[in-house]
Design a protein around this motif. Structure first.
Motif, short mmCIF file in Angstrom:
data_model
loop_
_atom_site.label_atom_id
_atom_site.label_comp_id
_atom_site.label_asym_id
_atom_site.label_seq_id
_atom_site.Cartn_x
_atom_site.Cartn_y
_atom_site.Cartn_z
N GLN A 1 41.00 37.87 37.31
CA GLN A 1 40.97 39.25 37.25
C GLN A 1 40.71 39.28 35.78
OE1 GLN A 1 44.69 40.98 37.74
NE2 GLN A 1 43.73 43.18 38.03
N GLY A 2 39.88 40.51 35.51
CA GLY A 2 39.52 40.62 34.12
C GLY A 2 38.36 39.94 33.51
N GLU A 3 38.05 39.14 34.38
CA GLU A 3 36.67 38.39 34.17
C GLU A 3 35.58 38.46 34.99
OE1 GLU A 3 37.42 34.48 32.01
OE2 GLU A 3 35.69 33.67 33.07
N SER A 4 34.39 39.10 35.03
CA SER A 4 33.84 39.16 35.81
C SER A 4 32.53 38.29 36.16
CB SER A 4 32.74 40.57 35.53
OG SER A 4 31.77 40.12 34.45
N TYR A 5 32.43 37.27 35.40
CA TYR A 5 31.15 36.29 35.52
C TYR A 5 31.77 35.34 36.70
CZ TYR A 5 30.72 38.54 31.25
OH TYR A 5 30.31 39.67 30.42
N GLY A 6 30.59 34.73 37.36
CA GLY A 6 30.82 33.81 38.34
C GLY A 6 31.05 34.44 39.72
N TYR A 7 30.91 35.86 40.04
CA TYR A 7 31.12 36.41 41.08
C TYR A 7 30.16 35.85 42.21
CZ TYR A 7 32.62 40.76 43.46
OH TYR A 7 33.18 41.83 44.24
N THR A 8 30.85 35.54 43.43
CA THR A 8 29.97 34.81 44.36
C THR A 8 30.68 35.20 45.76
OG1 THR A 8 30.37 32.79 43.15
CG2 THR A 8 29.72 32.53 45.45
N PHE A 9 29.37 35.59 46.68
CA PHE A 9 29.41 36.41 47.69
C PHE A 9 29.68 35.41 48.86
CE2 PHE A 9 29.10 40.69 46.57
CZ PHE A 9 28.42 40.74 45.42
N GLY A 10 30.33 35.74 50.00
CA GLY A 10 29.86 34.95 51.27
C GLY A 10 28.82 35.50 51.83
N SER A 11 28.40 35.03 52.92
CA SER A 11 27.00 35.30 53.65
C SER A 11 27.43 36.36 54.78
CB SER A 11 26.52 34.11 54.60
OG SER A 11 27.49 33.54 55.37
N GLY A 12 28.65 36.97 54.85
CA GLY A 12 28.72 38.09 55.69
C GLY A 12 29.27 38.04 57.08
N THR A 13 30.00 38.75 57.49
CA THR A 13 30.36 38.67 59.04
C THR A 13 30.02 39.94 59.76
OG1 THR A 13 32.25 37.39 58.69
CG2 THR A 13 32.08 38.63 60.82
N ARG A 14 29.20 39.95 60.55
CA ARG A 14 28.77 41.25 61.60
C ARG A 14 29.55 41.28 62.63
NH1 ARG A 14 23.86 43.71 61.64
NH2 ARG A 14 22.80 42.18 60.78
#
Lengths: 114, 113
Positions: free
Chosen positions: A97-110
């Motif tokens: 928290q307080g550091e934005s870099y390295g944000y990684t997403f999952g592939s999503g759930t429909r």
């Protein structure tokens, strides 16, 4: 080796059911998020957890309850599913928290509610 | 396979410099395109989007992006950056036929006062 993994990828269920979506990250990140891709295709923040502690809780129905058993997992439980809950849900993580870099997403759930 | 590429991983600029962040996608069909920003300690926010029509779209905080179909690109621009623009920027695409968002890997922008 998937960094942020969500299960299941697809979920079809009937109205009124209770379901869970699981998210796990193996990046050692402290912060995890749930986003909903809304009807206009935008991402909207739902919840954010930092080291198992709830940080952000946007205006989301009480039927949605996140659970973080440890900092590598953030699950989303949905009670009494409604048609309007049909959407794609994305999990994500970031280092601190307080550091934005390295944000990684999952592939999503429909999620499809019928 | 459908994909989104952001080739600039880390961009460092001085205040008042002009900005252009690259975004390319791989898909032959119809696509919706987005730019999101994440400021330190905050969640994602939508900067701008392209669905159809005028390929030059204007977003919040003075940002704009141009969709060039022949180049499969959707680059983000700002004429004069400020220190407060320091953040991470994500280009995302929605490929018709596959309704899930596909994310680029992000570009870290650092603005030096």
């Amino acid at each position: 080796d998937t960094a942020v993994s969500q299960t299941p990828k697809y979920l079809v269920t009937q109205m009124g059911n209770d379901k869970s979506i699981k998210c796990e990250q193996n990046l050692g990140h402290d912060t995890m998020y749930w986003y909903k891709q809304d009807s206009k295709k935008f991402l909207k923040i739902m919840f954010s957890y930092n080291n198992k502690e709830l940080i952000i809780n946007e205006t989301v129905p009480n039927r949605f309850s996140p659970k973080s058993p440890d900092k590598a997992h953030l699950n989303l439980h949905i009670n009494s599913l409604e048609l309007g809950d049909s959407a794609v849900y994305f999990c994500a993580s970031s280092p601190q928290q307080g550091e934005s870099y390295g944000y990684t997403f999952g592939s999503g759930t429909r999620l499809t509610v019928v | 396979a459908q994909s989104v590429s952001q080739h600039n991983h880390h961009v460092i600029l001085s205040e008042a410099a002009s900005l252009e962040l690259g975004c390319n996608y791989s898909y032959g069909g119809t696509v919706n395109l987005f730019w999101y920003v994440q400021y330190p300690g905050q969640h994602l926010q939508l900067l701008l989007k392209y669905f159809s029509g005028d390929p030059l779209v204007k977003g919040i905080k003075g940002f704009e992006a141009e969709f060039i179909k022949s180049k499969f690109s959707f680059n983000l621009r700002k004429p004069s950056v400020q220190w407060s623009d320091t953040a991470e920027y994500f280009c995302d695409a929605l490929f018709f036929g596959n309704e899930k968002l596909t994310f680029g890997t992000g570009t870290r922008l650092t603005i030096i006062p």
